[in-house]
Motif scaffolding. Structure first.
Motif, short mmCIF file in Angstrom:
data_model
loop_
_atom_site.label_atom_id
_atom_site.label_comp_id
_atom_site.label_asym_id
_atom_site.label_seq_id
_atom_site.Cartn_x
_atom_site.Cartn_y
_atom_site.Cartn_z
N GLU A 182 13.91 1.23 5.30
CA GLU A 182 13.82 0.05 4.63
C GLU A 182 12.98 -0.80 4.91
OE1 GLU A 182 17.83 0.61 5.21
OE2 GLU A 182 18.58 -1.96 4.54
N GLY A 183 13.00 -2.10 4.10
CA GLY A 183 12.09 -3.06 4.90
C GLY A 183 10.42 -3.48 4.24
N VAL A 184 9.98 -3.93 5.18
CA VAL A 184 8.20 -4.95 3.94
C VAL A 184 7.31 -4.52 5.73
CG1 VAL A 184 6.35 -4.94 2.97
CG2 VAL A 184 8.61 -5.23 1.99
N VAL A 185 6.35 -3.49 5.49
CA VAL A 185 5.27 -3.51 6.83
C VAL A 185 3.80 -4.16 6.60
CG1 VAL A 185 4.53 -1.31 8.49
CG2 VAL A 185 6.39 -1.79 7.87
N ARG A 186 3.32 -4.54 7.20
CA ARG A 186 1.49 -4.55 6.47
C ARG A 186 1.33 -4.34 8.28
NH1 ARG A 186 4.63 -10.10 7.94
NH2 ARG A 186 3.62 -9.89 11.24
N ALA A 187 -0.18 -3.91 7.14
CA ALA A 187 -1.17 -2.80 8.30
C ALA A 187 -2.40 -4.46 8.35
CB ALA A 187 -2.29 -2.63 7.29
N VAL A 188 -2.87 -4.76 9.41
CA VAL A 188 -2.82 -6.43 9.98
C VAL A 188 -4.47 -6.04 10.73
CG1 VAL A 188 -3.16 -8.29 10.61
CG2 VAL A 188 -0.98 -7.66 9.97
N ARG A 189 -5.38 -6.99 10.36
CA ARG A 189 -6.69 -6.30 11.24
C ARG A 189 -6.46 -7.75 12.59
NH1 ARG A 189 -11.83 -3.11 12.29
NH2 ARG A 189 -11.16 -3.57 14.11
N LEU A 190 -6.66 -7.91 13.28
CA LEU A 190 -6.39 -9.98 13.88
C LEU A 190 -7.62 -9.76 14.17
CD1 LEU A 190 -3.90 -9.09 16.72
CD2 LEU A 190 -3.64 -10.60 14.52
N LEU A 191 -7.97 -11.98 14.11
CA LEU A 191 -10.01 -11.87 14.18
C LEU A 191 -9.88 -13.19 15.23
CD1 LEU A 191 -9.57 -11.61 10.57
CD2 LEU A 191 -11.55 -10.66 11.36
N GLU A 192 -11.57 -12.81 15.81
CA GLU A 192 -11.54 -13.76 16.36
C GLU A 192 -11.19 -14.92 16.67
OE1 GLU A 192 -14.19 -12.93 14.23
OE2 GLU A 192 -14.33 -10.83 14.72
N ASN A 193 -11.07 -15.68 15.68
CA ASN A 193 -10.95 -16.99 15.54
C ASN A 193 -9.18 -17.36 15.14
OD1 ASN A 193 -11.18 -15.29 13.32
ND2 ASN A 193 -11.98 -16.89 11.70
N GLY A 194 -8.62 -16.15 15.22
CA GLY A 194 -7.50 -16.38 15.28
C GLY A 194 -6.58 -16.22 13.80
N ASN A 195 -7.39 -16.00 12.69
CA ASN A 195 -7.19 -15.61 11.60
C ASN A 195 -6.65 -14.25 11.40
OD1 ASN A 195 -8.17 -17.94 10.73
ND2 ASN A 195 -9.93 -17.42 9.27
N ARG A 196 -6.13 -13.48 10.22
CA ARG A 196 -6.12 -12.64 9.46
C ARG A 196 -6.29 -11.64 8.77
NH1 ARG A 196 0.85 -12.01 9.73
NH2 ARG A 196 0.56 -13.65 7.88
N GLN A 197 -6.13 -10.60 8.22
CA GLN A 197 -6.89 -9.43 6.74
C GLN A 197 -5.23 -8.99 7.02
OE1 GLN A 197 -8.29 -10.31 4.32
NE2 GLN A 197 -7.30 -9.06 3.26
N ILE A 198 -5.03 -8.82 6.46
CA ILE A 198 -3.31 -7.96 5.74
C ILE A 198 -4.41 -6.71 5.05
CG2 ILE A 198 -1.26 -7.22 4.98
CD1 ILE A 198 -0.61 -10.28 5.92
N LEU A 199 -4.15 -5.90 4.91
CA LEU A 199 -5.30 -5.12 4.33
C LEU A 199 -4.13 -4.14 3.59
CD1 LEU A 199 -7.00 -2.71 7.72
CD2 LEU A 199 -7.55 -4.40 6.36
N ALA A 200 -3.01 -4.09 3.47
CA ALA A 200 -2.24 -3.38 3.06
C ALA A 200 0.11 -4.06 3.00
CB ALA A 200 -1.96 -2.49 2.66
#
Lengths: 223, 223
Positions: A57-75
């Motif tokens: 139940e619920g939603v999960v995100r796959a994340v990579r964090l970046l040096e500058n504080g930004n993030r990319q959600i992969l899926a």
DNA sequence: CGTTATTTTGACCCATGTCAATACGGGTGG
DNA sequence: CCACCCGTATTGACATGGGTCAAAATAACG
């Protein structure tokens, strides 16, 4: 980081199973079902455990964090999906709960075969289509693409007929399709104005014209 | 890694165009190298063969084609690299020779383990960093990033000291970092003007200021 | 109810895509 | 060896998508 206020704000609407009755207060009835509050990580980059995690139940995100504080959600992963680390030396990404979640953890072997591919294969497919989308489409197309992709997973909004509960905050949408929060807002407003969708409120979406959305998601060439 | 003098350009005169590829049914046979002319595919999306291809000489690109004719280059592979299909039901990408190549084909098992990961793991790592680069950096940073990545693989230009043979055409660079051919040209010219690199001619590059390039490749925040 | 997080809308402008013209430069044939 | 030619590369002009900053509005939460 994020507030783990464990307040089931999201939970009470979207998760009739969880907390449905007082009697079920302890979920340990079912073995190895655990609760993950919104914002908490299921595992981190660099962690070496070989486990798989089925989302109940619920939603999960796959994340990579970046040096500058930004993030990319992969899926994003949804109920029924199984999230697995890549069994390489370390994780390539972190898994975090977007909403309150219930999951089942279990061990997994070190090898992956066609019948039980490891996390790498799973993430690869998602990531490939993400790269293509990001490099080839403009923001409008990317957001339409995202909406169509998540639609099958969204739970119904009980109070409004035909409406779905959009479980992702705008910021997560932005960090997934690689644009800014503001552009997400503007684009959703544009879709609403064009009667492709309706947005009864900030957390609810109603799909009106799927063909139109699909056309837009194919890119600017097809307007 | 394996720095070859690599004047294959001359070699193609003496090499038979295509050694008729019958798949070596016996794994332990002494592998023979085959020649792949520039532009030809090593395998295609959707092909099901389980093989691995070691690049002896030349450069290979992993490509996905798109409806509108555009293409995305997911990764480049260099001498010493081993290119493998993902062992999922079908290929996720096509492998094509960027330059004339010599390769060694061999069979591979259906499973992948830590000591012999399948193509999925290989491509995943590349693709992940590609997504991050694409979504977080601007064109200038992406191109600097690419230059630094390919530098270790480039063969020396025999005639010019300190100069390397840039084996990728501008179009391939553009299709990899997700920008236009023109922007690649302009950015390279800009780097040259800033004395970060030198471009004696269209196919040759000389790296002058690696620190400067690295700084730029970290993104606009660090100018 | 006051306080805070999230979302929405507006104004501005720079990076980058697109179109178009030109310049190489490496093969090929005479 | 030279001249031509075509694919590749360069450079310029221009329009605009979308990022950024800022402020207001709405929803969430105690």
């Amino acid at each position: 980081m994020l507030t783990e206020s464990a307040s089931l704000d999201d939970g009470k609407l979207s998760t009739p199973i969880f907390r449905s009755t007082r009697n079920d207060a302890l979920e340990f009835r079912r073995p190895s079902t655990s609760f993950i509050p919104r914002g908490r990580a299921l595992f981190w980059e660099g962690e070496e455990e070989a486990q798989k995690i089925e989302i109940v139940e619920g939603v999960v995100r796959a994340v990579r964090l970046l040096e500058n504080g930004n993030r990319q959600i992969l899926a994003f992963y949804w109920p029924g999906d199984v999230v697995m680390p890549t069994h390489s030396t370390n994780q390539q990404y972190t898994a975090e709960a977007v909403t309150d979640c219930r999951v089942i953890r279990s061990k997994v072997s070190g090898v992956c075969r066609s019948d039980e591919p490891c996390g790498a294969h799973q993430v690869l497919a998602d990531t490939l289509s993400l790269v293509l989308t990001m490099s080839q489409k403009n923001c409008v197309a990317r957001i339409a693409w995202l909406l169509l992709r998540i639609r099958p997973h969204l739970p119904a909004d009980l109070k409004r007929p035909e409406a779905l509960r959009l479980q992702l905050p705008r910021a997560d949408i932005a960090d997934h399709v690689g644009t800014s929060l503001e552009t997400v807002c503007r684009t959703l407003a544009e879709f609403k104005a064009k009667k492709l969708i309706d947005l009864p409120n900030r957390k609810t979406i109603r799909f009106i014209n799927l063909e139109g959305l699909a056309r837009i998601s194919n890119g600017p060439a097809f307007d």
